[in-house]
Design a protein around this motif. Structure first.
Motif, mmCIF file in Angstrom:
data_model
loop_
_atom_site.group_PDB
_atom_site.id
_atom_site.type_symbol
_atom_site.label_atom_id
_atom_site.label_comp_id
_atom_site.label_asym_id
_atom_site.label_seq_id
_atom_site.Cartn_x
_atom_site.Cartn_y
_atom_site.Cartn_z
ATOM 1 N N GLU A 35 -7.396 -6.491 1.201
ATOM 2 C CA GLU A 35 -7.728 -5.068 1.353
ATOM 3 C C GLU A 35 -7.612 -4.638 2.807
ATOM 4 O O GLU A 35 -7.091 -3.551 3.097
ATOM 5 C CB GLU A 35 -9.142 -4.801 0.831
ATOM 6 C CG GLU A 35 -9.269 -4.926 -0.676
ATOM 7 C CD GLU A 35 -10.705 -4.971 -1.162
ATOM 8 O OE1 GLU A 35 -10.927 -4.560 -2.331
ATOM 9 O OE2 GLU A 35 -11.605 -5.413 -0.414
ATOM 10 N N LEU A 36 -8.080 -5.484 3.708
ATOM 11 C CA LEU A 36 -7.974 -5.169 5.135
ATOM 12 C C LEU A 36 -6.518 -5.084 5.572
ATOM 13 O O LEU A 36 -6.131 -4.167 6.308
ATOM 14 C CB LEU A 36 -8.714 -6.213 5.965
ATOM 15 C CG LEU A 36 -10.227 -6.202 5.835
ATOM 16 C CD1 LEU A 36 -10.835 -7.427 6.505
ATOM 17 C CD2 LEU A 36 -10.807 -4.930 6.418
ATOM 18 N N GLU A 37 -5.704 -6.027 5.122
ATOM 19 C CA GLU A 37 -4.281 -6.008 5.460
ATOM 20 C C GLU A 37 -3.609 -4.766 4.901
ATOM 21 O O GLU A 37 -2.773 -4.150 5.582
ATOM 22 C CB GLU A 37 -3.603 -7.273 4.938
ATOM 23 C CG GLU A 37 -3.995 -8.514 5.705
ATOM 24 C CD GLU A 37 -3.505 -9.804 5.065
ATOM 25 O OE1 GLU A 37 -2.637 -9.750 4.165
ATOM 26 O OE2 GLU A 37 -3.995 -10.874 5.464
ATOM 27 N N ALA A 38 -3.967 -4.358 3.690
ATOM 28 C CA ALA A 38 -3.381 -3.153 3.094
ATOM 29 C C ALA A 38 -3.744 -1.910 3.901
ATOM 30 O O ALA A 38 -2.890 -1.051 4.151
ATOM 31 C CB ALA A 38 -3.835 -3.004 1.641
ATOM 32 N N MET A 39 -4.996 -1.816 4.344
ATOM 33 C CA MET A 39 -5.408 -0.663 5.154
ATOM 34 C C MET A 39 -4.681 -0.653 6.492
ATOM 35 O O MET A 39 -4.234 0.410 6.953
ATOM 36 C CB MET A 39 -6.922 -0.654 5.351
ATOM 37 C CG MET A 39 -7.686 -0.261 4.108
ATOM 38 S SD MET A 39 -9.455 -0.021 4.402
ATOM 39 C CE MET A 39 -10.023 -1.724 4.419
ATOM 40 N N LEU A 43 -2.017 2.289 7.923
ATOM 41 C CA LEU A 43 -2.140 2.948 9.226
ATOM 42 C C LEU A 43 -0.871 2.757 10.051
ATOM 43 O O LEU A 43 -0.402 3.687 10.712
ATOM 44 C CB LEU A 43 -3.363 2.427 9.969
ATOM 45 C CG LEU A 43 -3.768 3.185 11.215
ATOM 46 C CD1 LEU A 43 -3.962 4.673 10.932
ATOM 47 C CD2 LEU A 43 -5.040 2.594 11.787
ATOM 48 N N GLU A 44 -0.292 1.557 9.994
ATOM 49 C CA GLU A 44 0.965 1.313 10.705
ATOM 50 C C GLU A 44 2.074 2.206 10.153
ATOM 51 O O GLU A 44 2.849 2.805 10.908
ATOM 52 C CB GLU A 44 1.368 -0.157 10.585
ATOM 53 C CG GLU A 44 2.651 -0.469 11.328
ATOM 54 C CD GLU A 44 3.075 -1.929 11.205
ATOM 55 O OE1 GLU A 44 4.000 -2.313 11.960
ATOM 56 O OE2 GLU A 44 2.525 -2.668 10.381
ATOM 57 N N VAL A 45 2.150 2.327 8.828
ATOM 58 C CA VAL A 45 3.150 3.201 8.206
ATOM 59 C C VAL A 45 2.953 4.635 8.673
ATOM 60 O O VAL A 45 3.916 5.318 9.041
ATOM 61 C CB VAL A 45 3.085 3.095 6.664
ATOM 62 C CG1 VAL A 45 3.886 4.208 5.995
ATOM 63 C CG2 VAL A 45 3.575 1.725 6.198
ATOM 64 N N ALA A 46 1.715 5.109 8.678
ATOM 65 C CA ALA A 46 1.442 6.486 9.116
ATOM 66 C C ALA A 46 1.912 6.700 10.553
ATOM 67 O O ALA A 46 2.497 7.735 10.874
ATOM 68 C CB ALA A 46 -0.044 6.795 8.984
ATOM 69 N N GLY A 47 1.672 5.726 11.413
ATOM 70 C CA GLY A 47 2.121 5.844 12.802
ATOM 71 C C GLY A 47 3.631 5.892 12.916
ATOM 72 O O GLY A 47 4.183 6.678 13.701
#
Length: 98
Positions: A35-39, A43-47
């Motif tokens: 779950e942490l890796e998915a979050m 965030l990386e994708v959004a950036g």
């Protein structure tokens, strides 16, 4: 979402975190590593979307599916503004650290 008291209690608890170390400990206890890796991936994708990379390139760089990239792009444009707020704050932190 606002009617869900448990969610708002969670958000209140998150807002009480004082620093990265507290956040790391709290989220590690709360979430699975997956779950942490998915979050973190979201965030990386959004950036990368903010930087203007193509969906396919973002998928290649992050390993996220193009479906995930598309979903995040939708929330970046039509969501509550959470991604934009955090990415903007992150930029300010980066500039202050230089």
């Amino acid at each position: 979402m606002k009617e869900n008291r448990e969610l708002w209690d969670l958000f209140e608890m998150i807002s009480l975190l004082r620093d990265k170390d507290e956040a790391a400990r709290f989220f590690r206890d709360l979430c699975t590593p997956g779950e942490l890796e998915a979050m973190a991936e979201r965030l990386e994708v959004a950036g990368l979307l903010r930087e203007g990379l193509s969906y396919r390139r973002i998928s290649e760089v992050t390993g996220a599916s193009t479906t995930t990239v598309t979903r995040i792009a939708h929330w970046c444009k039509h969501g509550e503004g959470g991604y934009q707020t955090m990415l903007q704050r992150s930029k300010k932190i980066s500039k202050n650290a230089e």
